[in-house]
Write a protein that holds these residues in place. Sequence first.
Motif, mmCIF file in Angstrom:
data_model
loop_
_atom_site.group_PDB
_atom_site.id
_atom_site.type_symbol
_atom_site.label_atom_id
_atom_site.label_comp_id
_atom_site.label_asym_id
_atom_site.label_seq_id
_atom_site.Cartn_x
_atom_site.Cartn_y
_atom_site.Cartn_z
ATOM 1 N N SER A 1 -29.203 -79.484 -80.114
ATOM 2 C CA SER A 1 -29.599 -80.086 -78.842
ATOM 3 C C SER A 1 -28.430 -80.241 -77.875
ATOM 4 O O SER A 1 -28.613 -80.742 -76.773
ATOM 5 N N LEU B 1 -34.665 -80.637 -73.911
ATOM 6 C CA LEU B 1 -34.263 -81.104 -75.240
ATOM 7 C C LEU B 1 -32.746 -81.122 -75.415
ATOM 8 O O LEU B 1 -32.249 -81.270 -76.520
ATOM 9 N N THR B 2 -32.026 -81.004 -74.324
ATOM 10 C CA THR B 2 -30.583 -81.188 -74.392
ATOM 11 C C THR B 2 -30.341 -82.678 -74.587
ATOM 12 O O THR B 2 -30.752 -83.497 -73.764
ATOM 13 N N THR C 1 -35.237 -83.652 -87.801
ATOM 14 C CA THR C 1 -34.222 -83.748 -86.771
ATOM 15 C C THR C 1 -33.278 -84.878 -87.144
ATOM 16 O O THR C 1 -33.710 -85.909 -87.657
#
Length: 156
Positions: free
Chosen positions: A57, A79-80, A36
């Motif tokens: 995201s 997970l925004t 990520t």
Amino acid sequence: MESLAHKAGIKVQQIMTKGASQALIDLVAGTVNVGTMTWTSALGQIRSGKLLPIAVSSSARLKEFPDLPTFKEQGYAELTAVSWFALSGPAGLPNDITLRLNAAVAGMLELPEVRKRLDRDAIETRAMSPEEFTAFVASEIDKWAPVAKRVMTGNQ
């Protein structure tokens, strides 16, 4: 990644690097299977086809990659998340100076040459009033502090 692993009930081994450059090298080389990072860090490798993005995201799909879903669309609304930057001053800064600086930054972000560069790197902006920003920072702390505590204590 910790939030995704926790919510999905999967186990991942965290491999810390000294920055996005090393993480990208490890991903492209196949040393690690997933990573990520900020969109702008990975964008060159994604555009070249060396990395395959799984999801973003952001709260909405990116204009350049309309087929790439968001985590929210895949069932992970929590997970925004966004990377954000702010201009801050000392406590007690006079309100008129705060408002002038805020307006200047918001205006700069709308300049055509700045907008073009931001759009090229898939950077979305959202101008906020000082009060909105203060509330936003508080909500980010509320959202991410438990994740950080889980990682730091090893309570997966």
